[in-house]
Design a protein around this motif. Sequence first.
Motif, PDB file in Angstrom:
ATOM      1  N   SER A 114      37.041  32.808 -51.641  1.00 16.90           N
ATOM      2  CA  SER A 114      37.206  32.553 -50.207  1.00 16.90           C
ATOM      3  C   SER A 114      38.275  33.458 -49.599  1.00 16.90           C
ATOM      4  O   SER A 114      38.144  33.896 -48.456  1.00 16.90           O
ATOM      5  N   PHE A 115      39.323  33.742 -50.356  1.00 15.14           N
ATOM      6  CA  PHE A 115      40.367  34.634 -49.853  1.00 15.14           C
ATOM      7  C   PHE A 115      39.831  36.058 -49.730  1.00 15.14           C
ATOM      8  O   PHE A 115      40.087  36.740 -48.733  1.00 15.14           O
ATOM      9  N   ALA A 116      39.059  36.501 -50.705  1.00 13.81           N
ATOM     10  CA  ALA A 116      38.472  37.844 -50.648  1.00 13.81           C
ATOM     11  C   ALA A 116      37.492  37.969 -49.479  1.00 13.81           C
ATOM     12  O   ALA A 116      37.494  38.971 -48.762  1.00 13.81           O
ATOM     13  N   VAL A 117      36.672  36.940 -49.288  1.00 14.27           N
ATOM     14  CA  VAL A 117      35.720  36.953 -48.171  1.00 14.27           C
ATOM     15  C   VAL A 117      36.477  36.959 -46.843  1.00 14.27           C
ATOM     16  O   VAL A 117      36.100  37.658 -45.903  1.00 14.27           O
ATOM     17  N   GLY A 118      37.557  36.194 -46.772  1.00  8.38           N
ATOM     18  CA  GLY A 118      38.379  36.189 -45.566  1.00  8.38           C
ATOM     19  C   GLY A 118      38.969  37.562 -45.271  1.00  8.38           C
ATOM     20  O   GLY A 118      38.981  38.005 -44.121  1.00  8.38           O
ATOM     21  N   VAL A 150      42.257  49.396 -47.307  1.00  6.27           N
ATOM     22  CA  VAL A 150      41.751  49.097 -48.655  1.00  6.27           C
ATOM     23  C   VAL A 150      42.917  48.783 -49.585  1.00  6.27           C
ATOM     24  O   VAL A 150      42.905  47.771 -50.305  1.00  6.27           O
ATOM     25  N   PHE A 151      43.932  49.626 -49.546  1.00 10.83           N
ATOM     26  CA  PHE A 151      45.090  49.398 -50.425  1.00 10.83           C
ATOM     27  C   PHE A 151      45.862  48.141 -50.039  1.00 10.83           C
ATOM     28  O   PHE A 151      46.312  47.391 -50.903  1.00 10.83           O
ATOM     29  N   LEU A 152      46.004  47.900 -48.740  1.00  8.00           N
ATOM     30  CA  LEU A 152      46.697  46.692 -48.308  1.00  8.00           C
ATOM     31  C   LEU A 152      45.911  45.439 -48.678  1.00  8.00           C
ATOM     32  O   LEU A 152      46.499  44.431 -49.089  1.00  8.00           O
ATOM     33  N   ASN A 153      44.584  45.498 -48.554  1.00 12.04           N
ATOM     34  CA  ASN A 153      43.756  44.359 -48.962  1.00 12.04           C
ATOM     35  C   ASN A 153      43.920  44.064 -50.451  1.00 12.04           C
ATOM     36  O   ASN A 153      44.030  42.905 -50.855  1.00 12.04           O
ATOM     37  N   ILE A 154      43.929  45.103 -51.251  1.00 13.34           N
ATOM     38  CA  ILE A 154      44.100  44.917 -52.695  1.00 13.34           C
ATOM     39  C   ILE A 154      45.467  44.302 -52.989  1.00 13.34           C
ATOM     40  O   ILE A 154      45.580  43.363 -53.774  1.00 13.34           O
ATOM     41  N   ALA A 155      46.502  44.819 -52.328  1.00 14.00           N
ATOM     42  CA  ALA A 155      47.852  44.291 -52.554  1.00 14.00           C
ATOM     43  C   ALA A 155      47.951  42.829 -52.114  1.00 14.00           C
ATOM     44  O   ALA A 155      48.499  41.991 -52.845  1.00 14.00           O
ATOM     45  N   VAL A 156      47.419  42.512 -50.958  1.00 11.97           N
ATOM     46  CA  VAL A 156      47.474  41.131 -50.466  1.00 11.97           C
ATOM     47  C   VAL A 156      46.680  40.208 -51.386  1.00 11.97           C
ATOM     48  O   VAL A 156      47.114  39.091 -51.690  1.00 11.97           O
ATOM     49  N   TYR A 157      45.525  40.682 -51.846  1.00 13.24           N
ATOM     50  CA  TYR A 157      44.706  39.845 -52.731  1.00 13.24           C
ATOM     51  C   TYR A 157      45.416  39.605 -54.061  1.00 13.24           C
ATOM     52  O   TYR A 157      45.388  38.488 -54.593  1.00 13.24           O
ATOM     53  N   LEU A 158      46.048  40.629 -54.597  1.00  8.21           N
ATOM     54  CA  LEU A 158      46.788  40.455 -55.849  1.00  8.21           C
ATOM     55  C   LEU A 158      47.972  39.504 -55.677  1.00  8.21           C
ATOM     56  O   LEU A 158      48.220  38.642 -56.537  1.00  8.21           O
ATOM     57  N   ILE A 159      48.690  39.635 -54.590  1.00  9.59           N
ATOM     58  CA  ILE A 159      49.820  38.733 -54.336  1.00  9.59           C
ATOM     59  C   ILE A 159      49.322  37.305 -54.148  1.00  9.59           C
ATOM     60  O   ILE A 159      49.885  36.369 -54.711  1.00  9.59           O
TER      61      ILE A 159
END
Length: 128
Positions: A37-41, A18-27
Amino acid sequence: MQKDALLHEFRVIGIRTVFLNIAVYLISGLVQGFTLSFAVGLLLGTALLFVYLLLLSRSVARSVEQPGGRPQVQMVSGYLLRLVLIGAVFLLAMQISWINAFAAMIPLVYPRLIYVGHACLHKNGEQL
């Protein structure tokens, strides 16, 4: 006992994912803008990660139970099944425009980051 260990690993990886997804999405949002599309991916990749880990666990459990020379066959067939699954999800993500295929593959790297990061931070062999 084996089921408890699997649930523990799912819990550990799930929380950190969860935390890594949030960090990757923010970056990625800073680089290319915040896209659905990035969030769905990322969500599809996270689901793939947990299916992959479940299949890996079942493959290892079955290979341990196999007598004689059959464990290698079980491990190779399990490995090929997991590779086909990754390929199918990647192909699906490439075909559907509202799923970012790159983002779907990113969560598959998370366990490596989680375990290596834990090993670097806790050199005394402390459990996850």
